[in-house]
Design a protein around this motif. Structure first.
Motif, short mmCIF file in Angstrom:
data_model
loop_
_atom_site.label_atom_id
_atom_site.label_comp_id
_atom_site.label_asym_id
_atom_site.label_seq_id
_atom_site.Cartn_x
_atom_site.Cartn_y
_atom_site.Cartn_z
N GLU A 1 32.83 17.16 6.57
CA GLU A 1 31.53 17.77 6.86
C GLU A 1 31.51 18.45 8.22
O GLU A 1 30.78 19.43 8.42
CB GLU A 1 30.44 16.71 6.79
N ARG A 2 32.29 17.94 9.15
CA ARG A 2 32.33 18.49 10.51
C ARG A 2 33.40 19.57 10.66
O ARG A 2 33.63 20.08 11.76
CB ARG A 2 32.59 17.38 11.52
N GLY A 3 34.09 19.91 9.56
CA GLY A 3 35.03 21.02 9.59
C GLY A 3 36.43 20.68 10.06
O GLY A 3 37.22 21.60 10.35
N PHE A 4 36.76 19.40 10.11
CA PHE A 4 38.12 19.03 10.54
C PHE A 4 39.04 18.99 9.32
O PHE A 4 39.43 17.95 8.81
CB PHE A 4 38.08 17.67 11.25
N ASP A 5 39.42 20.19 8.89
CA ASP A 5 40.22 20.33 7.67
C ASP A 5 41.69 20.03 7.91
O ASP A 5 42.49 20.02 6.96
CB ASP A 5 40.06 21.74 7.10
N ASN A 6 42.07 19.82 9.17
CA ASN A 6 43.48 19.50 9.49
C ASN A 6 43.68 18.00 9.65
O ASN A 6 44.67 17.55 10.23
CB ASN A 6 43.92 20.23 10.75
#
Length: 217
Positions: A122-127
């Motif tokens: 949800e916070r965009g930490f796709d890594n």
């Protein structure tokens, strides 16, 4: 409504910087990552206090000062791949994801894994990826790693974990001797792992990181 952004800045100015943590990537990560999103709801108001926050089963989310000093001691580079052992609800993973190329986190509790992965996504930490498994086993199939961060107290670090370090890789853990603890940083050079003491800190012991009892006759 709580002004968590203000609390975050205050945490950095009154806890992190005075602890001699001045590297820009760490300061920036701690200013940007909303710690309150990665703690249990019942302690959200205490998210920016300078203390460990309780999880269940005797586990804690590390005091921001301790965590920032561990990150500082690891000499993290942007291209590093990190292993975060005992990530709790994912705060440390988010910080590492902000600073590193990729992060693999391990937690033993399925509900905690799901919550951490959801919040990170949800916070965009796709890594960052959170896996369910024994902390003492690490995540060898995704390694080896430049960085290993152990989120809790240890008496010993299993070779299964240190074997997952790259040549030149660094590992940080809180070694406990009774009630006293010291953060130590290990550096791998070839087959050799050398440890140095970084600073004093304490945390509850993690399962799988205790010394085997020695029986004497």
């Amino acid at each position: 409504m709580a002004d968590f952004a203000l609390r975050r800045r205050t945490m950095v100015d009154t806890q992190i910087r005075p602890s001699d943590v001045t590297k820009f990537p760490i300061i920036q990560a701690m200013l940007e990552v909303p710690r309150e999103a990665f703690v249990p709801g019942e302690v959200r108001e205490a998210a920016y206090m300078g203390e460990h926050l309780p999880l269940d089963e005797g586990r804690v989310i590390l005091d921001p000062r301790v965590l920032s000093k561990m990150l500082d001691a690891l000499e993290i580079e942007p291209e590093d791949v990190a292993l975060d052992l005992g990530c709790g609800l994912g705060y440390s993973t988010a910080l590492l994801a902000y600073m590193c190329e990729a992060v693999v986190a391990v937690e033993e509790d399925a509900a905690r894994v799901a919550e951490a992965q959801t919040t990170l996504s949800e916070r965009g930490f796709d890594n960052a990826a959170v896996l369910e498994g024994a902390l003492a086993d690490g995540a060898a199939k995704h390694g080896p790693y430049d960085i290993i961060l152990v989120q809790g107290g240890v008496e010993t670090v299993p070779q299964a974990i240190t074997d997952q370090l790259k040549d030149g890789g660094r590992i940080a853990a809180i070694f406990m001797d009774g009630a006293l603890g010291t953060v130590q940083v290990g550096l791998r050079r070839g087959d050799r792992l050398s440890w140095r003491e970084a600073f004093n800190a304490g945390a509850p012991l993690l399962d799988g990181f205790r010394k085997e009892p020695v029986f004497q006759f």
